[in-house]
Design a protein around this motif. Structure first.
Motif, PDB file in Angstrom:
ATOM      1  N   LYS A 168      33.846  39.240  21.856  1.00  0.00           N
ATOM      2  CA  LYS A 168      35.260  39.213  21.519  1.00  0.00           C
ATOM      3  C   LYS A 168      35.819  40.583  21.874  1.00  0.00           C
ATOM      4  N   THR A 169      36.800  40.597  22.742  1.00  0.00           N
ATOM      5  CA  THR A 169      37.243  41.868  23.315  1.00  0.00           C
ATOM      6  C   THR A 169      38.510  42.401  22.665  1.00  0.00           C
ATOM      7  N   SER A 170      38.608  43.722  22.649  1.00  0.00           N
ATOM      8  CA  SER A 170      39.837  44.370  22.161  1.00  0.00           C
ATOM      9  C   SER A 170      40.866  44.500  23.278  1.00  0.00           C
ATOM     10  N   LYS A 171      40.485  44.055  24.477  1.00  0.00           N
ATOM     11  CA  LYS A 171      41.387  44.094  25.630  1.00  0.00           C
ATOM     12  C   LYS A 171      41.594  42.670  26.141  1.00  0.00           C
ATOM     13  N   PRO A 172      42.542  41.922  25.585  1.00  0.00           N
ATOM     14  CA  PRO A 172      42.740  40.521  25.976  1.00  0.00           C
ATOM     15  C   PRO A 172      43.010  40.370  27.468  1.00  0.00           C
ATOM     16  N   GLY A 173      42.675  39.189  27.970  1.00  0.00           N
ATOM     17  CA  GLY A 173      42.852  38.888  29.379  1.00  0.00           C
ATOM     18  C   GLY A 173      44.296  38.649  29.752  1.00  0.00           C
ATOM     19  N   PRO A 174      44.561  38.356  31.026  1.00  0.00           N
ATOM     20  CA  PRO A 174      45.939  38.176  31.514  1.00  0.00           C
ATOM     21  C   PRO A 174      46.670  37.005  30.861  1.00  0.00           C
ATOM     22  N   LYS A 175      45.912  36.034  30.354  1.00  0.00           N
ATOM     23  CA  LYS A 175      46.518  34.883  29.685  1.00  0.00           C
ATOM     24  C   LYS A 175      46.268  34.928  28.181  1.00  0.00           C
ATOM     25  N   GLY A 176      45.976  36.114  27.695  1.00  0.00           N
ATOM     26  CA  GLY A 176      45.735  36.278  26.266  1.00  0.00           C
ATOM     27  C   GLY A 176      44.334  35.904  25.824  1.00  0.00           C
ATOM     28  N   GLU A 177      43.407  35.720  26.762  1.00  0.00           N
ATOM     29  CA  GLU A 177      42.035  35.339  26.399  1.00  0.00           C
ATOM     30  C   GLU A 177      41.399  36.396  25.497  1.00  0.00           C
ATOM     31  N   GLN A 178      40.709  35.948  24.477  1.00  0.00           N
ATOM     32  CA  GLN A 178      40.125  36.846  23.485  1.00  0.00           C
ATOM     33  C   GLN A 178      38.649  37.175  23.745  1.00  0.00           C
ATOM     34  N   TYR A 179      38.070  36.520  24.733  1.00  0.00           N
ATOM     35  CA  TYR A 179      36.647  36.714  25.009  1.00  0.00           C
ATOM     36  C   TYR A 179      36.424  37.044  26.486  1.00  0.00           C
ATOM     37  N   CYS A 180      35.310  37.708  26.742  1.00  0.00           N
ATOM     38  CA  CYS A 180      34.973  38.001  28.139  1.00  0.00           C
ATOM     39  C   CYS A 180      33.469  38.087  28.303  1.00  0.00           C
ATOM     40  N   TRP A 181      33.046  37.940  29.548  1.00  0.00           N
ATOM     41  CA  TRP A 181      31.663  38.237  29.930  1.00  0.00           C
ATOM     42  C   TRP A 181      31.717  39.067  31.218  1.00  0.00           C
ATOM     43  N   TRP A 182      30.584  39.618  31.605  1.00  0.00           N
ATOM     44  CA  TRP A 182      30.580  40.510  32.762  1.00  0.00           C
ATOM     45  C   TRP A 182      29.733  39.904  33.873  1.00  0.00           C
ATOM     46  N   GLN A 183      30.395  39.554  34.955  1.00  0.00           N
ATOM     47  CA  GLN A 183      29.733  38.928  36.095  1.00  0.00           C
ATOM     48  C   GLN A 183      29.106  39.984  36.999  1.00  0.00           C
ATOM     49  N   CYS A 184      27.826  39.825  37.305  1.00  0.00           N
ATOM     50  CA  CYS A 184      27.153  40.746  38.210  1.00  0.00           C
ATOM     51  C   CYS A 184      27.602  40.481  39.641  1.00  0.00           C
ATOM     52  N   THR A 185      27.687  41.551  40.411  1.00  0.00           N
ATOM     53  CA  THR A 185      28.108  41.434  41.803  1.00  0.00           C
ATOM     54  C   THR A 185      27.035  42.014  42.724  1.00  0.00           C
ATOM     55  N   VAL A 186      27.153  41.690  43.993  1.00  0.00           N
ATOM     56  CA  VAL A 186      26.273  42.236  45.025  1.00  0.00           C
ATOM     57  C   VAL A 186      27.144  42.749  46.170  1.00  0.00           C
ATOM     58  N   LYS A 187      26.491  43.379  47.140  1.00  0.00           N
ATOM     59  CA  LYS A 187      27.182  43.866  48.336  1.00  0.00           C
ATOM     60  C   LYS A 187      28.334  44.817  47.990  1.00  0.00           C
ATOM     61  N   GLY A 188      28.014  45.796  47.121  1.00  0.00           N
ATOM     62  CA  GLY A 188      29.012  46.796  46.783  1.00  0.00           C
ATOM     63  C   GLY A 188      30.192  46.242  46.023  1.00  0.00           C
ATOM     64  N   GLY A 189      29.971  45.226  45.212  1.00  0.00           N
ATOM     65  CA  GLY A 189      31.045  44.650  44.398  1.00  0.00           C
ATOM     66  C   GLY A 189      31.868  43.602  45.110  1.00  0.00           C
ATOM     67  N   ARG A 190      31.508  43.272  46.344  1.00  0.00           N
ATOM     68  CA  ARG A 190      32.337  42.342  47.116  1.00  0.00           C
ATOM     69  C   ARG A 190      32.055  40.880  46.822  1.00  0.00           C
ATOM     70  N   GLU A 191      30.915  40.566  46.213  1.00  0.00           N
ATOM     71  CA  GLU A 191      30.539  39.164  45.988  1.00  0.00           C
ATOM     72  C   GLU A 191      30.010  38.978  44.572  1.00  0.00           C
ATOM     73  N   GLY A 192      30.623  38.058  43.814  1.00  0.00           N
ATOM     74  CA  GLY A 192      30.166  37.765  42.471  1.00  0.00           C
ATOM     75  C   GLY A 192      29.064  36.727  42.452  1.00  0.00           C
ATOM     76  N   ARG A 193      28.168  36.814  41.456  1.00  0.00           N
ATOM     77  CA  ARG A 193      27.066  35.855  41.324  1.00  0.00           C
ATOM     78  C   ARG A 193      27.097  35.247  39.926  1.00  0.00           C
ATOM     79  N   ASP A 194      26.405  34.147  39.750  1.00  0.00           N
ATOM     80  CA  ASP A 194      26.426  33.431  38.474  1.00  0.00           C
ATOM     81  C   ASP A 194      25.359  33.984  37.525  1.00  0.00           C
ATOM     82  N   VAL A 195      25.398  35.303  37.337  1.00  0.00           N
ATOM     83  CA  VAL A 195      24.487  36.005  36.432  1.00  0.00           C
ATOM     84  C   VAL A 195      25.305  37.027  35.674  1.00  0.00           C
ATOM     85  N   ASP A 196      25.131  37.108  34.355  1.00  0.00           N
ATOM     86  CA  ASP A 196      25.895  38.108  33.601  1.00  0.00           C
ATOM     87  C   ASP A 196      25.063  39.364  33.371  1.00  0.00           C
TER      88      ASP A 196
END
Length: 544
Positions: A416-444
């Motif tokens: 539960k985040t203290s920084k709500p999302g653009p649509k007021g979302e109260q939760y977040c997770w962190w998506q891991c990326t590859v290739k210098g942040g250019r590609e997201g993967r389905d792993v947190d």
């Protein structure tokens, strides 16, 4: 050899595991020459012998046995001849170790080497700058005073009545452990003097030139009132990239964009890697990290400029060096295959103490998760950890925030985040990326951290794409989630803009270290100011 030259010669037992270049450079800086051990007779004929053990206990004992060095070493030490063991070079003197499923040591010091107790809530490996409690006066440690020295290990020896005559100094990490031993002319330290800055050079000088070193009383145990114990590390990071002319430069950008705006669009140049690394060593950085973000990376062992950067930096930077970028298996244009272990070995030989693995760790974890958590020993993490120890493997995680309305909207670890999302979302997770942040993967990020710990990694470098270059502080929620999920040390990265950001991440999370780049490159915040602020806030930090 001329007698005068022989007087300034030390014999070095380098059995080929890990970074011994820094030991060589430290010895040379003190004005001594080196003779390498090539056979058992070289041990017997040594006037002074240094054994910098690096890597895993079982691997080291196997190599010593195969080369016929074990008995020669025992004979040399039992004859009370000048000997100095470093890290594993101390542990191998004991009767045995729990490492590698249980191994027999040389049996010269009573006791066994055991793993740190992770149930005590402290990150393991024990990495960083810690205090010494000196038990007896000695020329070896007499000039250290109350300065901290650098440790990096998962296993330790415990002081007992049976080995008390050997114990020269101890340190504290979830209990007292042996930091240095001495009997007669035989010395060994669990810490790395070649990585302990000026204090470490004084230790080496105390062994090489005892007649010129006064044995002073041990320092007061109160450390002159400063916060004691394992210091929180402040790490200077150098993003290194080839510019359009092919030269390696230190660069920095926002959200990983390192090109200047405007008509030129050139790679931002903030200095030369070796010069900046030397500056940060002089300014008190606890470690220096080189992240090679050059895009091509098709032939890592052909990356001679980066290897040369390490070689040159290690000649004058006596704190740990980490290098990341291209630590993976590959096949060259002629069809010859190189394992990740072979690639890492070249970086270690060139001066790196640790290697950082990024995108390939994500791919390895994807396979690990798909296989139900099975390990077959084929990943770069497993290969390097098995030979060089977990402490030599850092995993660089590059995640970005993904907002959700509720935890059940995703299978990933949410907060539960203290920084709500653009649509007021109260939760977040962190998506891991590859290739210098250019590609997201389905792993947190939490998933990845847990998996790489199981695969054998010893440390996590936790970046944050959303915060990179912003200067508003580290992502506390991300750092807290990851550092609470693992027992290995976590380095907070991305977002530092003021000394207060360092104390905040240390007060609010279990981070063992914090890293910054741009604010140090541009001299916006001196490293000394960060250290002074931490100590004044009751957070242990190395200041000398």
């Amino acid at each position: 050899m001329h007698a005068a030259a022989r007087e300034r010669e030390v014999t070095l037992l380098d059995y080929g595991a890990g970074n011994v270049r820094s030991v060589r450079n430290a010895i040379k800086k003190l004005g001594w020459t080196i003779k390498d051990v090539e056979c058992a007779a070289d041990i017997a004929n040594a006037d002074k012998l240094i054994f910098p053990g690096v890597g895993a206990f079982g691997q080291a004992m196997t190599i010593l046995e195969q080369r016929g060095y074990t008995q020669a070493l025992k004979d040399y030490i039992q004859a009370d001849r000048p000997f100095f063991g470093i890290c594993l070079g101390l542990q191998l003197l004991f009767e045995g170790s729990e490492e590698n499923g249980g191994c027999q040591g040389m049996g010269l010091i009573p006791g066994a080497v055991t793993h740190f107790d992770v149930t005590k809530g402290l990150p393991v490996p024990h990495i960083g700058w810690n205090d010494l409690l000196q038990k007896h006066p000695s020329t070896l440690l007499s000039q250290v005073g109350d300065r901290r020295v650098y440790f990096v290990h998962s296993y330790h020896a415990t002081p007992t009545p049976q080995n008390s005559e050997w114990v020269l100094a101890t340190s504290e990490y979830g209990g007292e452990f042996v930091a240095a031993v001495r009997r007669g002319n035989v010395y060994a330290t669990q810490f790395h003097p070649e990585k302990s800055g000026a204090a470490g050079l004084d230790v080496l000088r105390g062994f090489l030139e005892p007649e010129a070193t006064a044995a002073l009383p041990a320092p007061a145990a109160d450390g002159n009132g400063r916060p004691r114990g394992l210091a929180k590390r402040v790490i200077a990071c150098l993003d290194v990239r080839a510019n359009d002319s092919g030269d390696l430069v230190v660069t920095k950008g926002d959200q990983y964009d390192v090109r200047e705006t405007g008509s030129t669009g050139e790679v931002r140049n903030l200095g030369m890697p070796v010069e900046l690394a030397g500056r940060y060593f002089d300014e008190g950085a606890d470690e220096v990290t080189f992240l090679n973000i050059t895009g091509f990376r098709d032939f890592p062992l052909g990356d001679l400029p980066m290897l040369e950067v390490l070689r040159q930096a290690s000649e004058g930077v006596f704190v740990p060096l980490t290098v990341g970028g291209g630590i993976r298996e590959f096949t060259d244009s002629s069809g010859k295959h190189y394992s990740a272990l072979q690639v890492a070995a070249e970086y270690f030989r060139s001066g790196a103490d640790k290697v950082s693995i990024g995108s390939d760790a994500v791919y390895a974890v994807e396979a690990y998760l798909a296989g139900g958590g099975a390990k077959d020993g084929s990943t770069a993490i497993e290969q390097i950890s098995r030979v060089y120890g977990a402490q030599a493997v850092v995993i660089s995680i590059d995640p970005r925030r993904v907002y959700v309305a509720a935890p059940e909207d995703t299978p990933h670890h949410t907060v539960k985040t203290s920084k709500p999302g653009p649509k007021g979302e109260q939760y977040c997770w962190w998506q891991c990326t590859v290739k210098g942040g250019r590609e997201g993967r389905d792993v947190d990020a939490v998933q990845l951290a847990k998996a790489v710990e199981d695969l054998g990694a010893g440390e996590i470098l936790l970046n944050c794409i959303d915060n990179d270059g912003v200067g508003q502080g580290f992502d506390i929620e991300l750092t807290d989630a990851v550092s609470a999920a693992v027992t290995i040390p976590v380095i907070a990265s991305s977002g530092a803009g003021a000394p207060e950001h360092f104390s905040e991440v240390f007060h609010k999370t279990r981070a063992a270290a914090a890293l910054a780049a741009g604010i140090f490159h541009r001299r916006e915040v001196p490293i000394s100011a960060v250290k002074a602020h931490l100590n004044s806030s009751g957070i242990p930090a190395r200041t000398a």
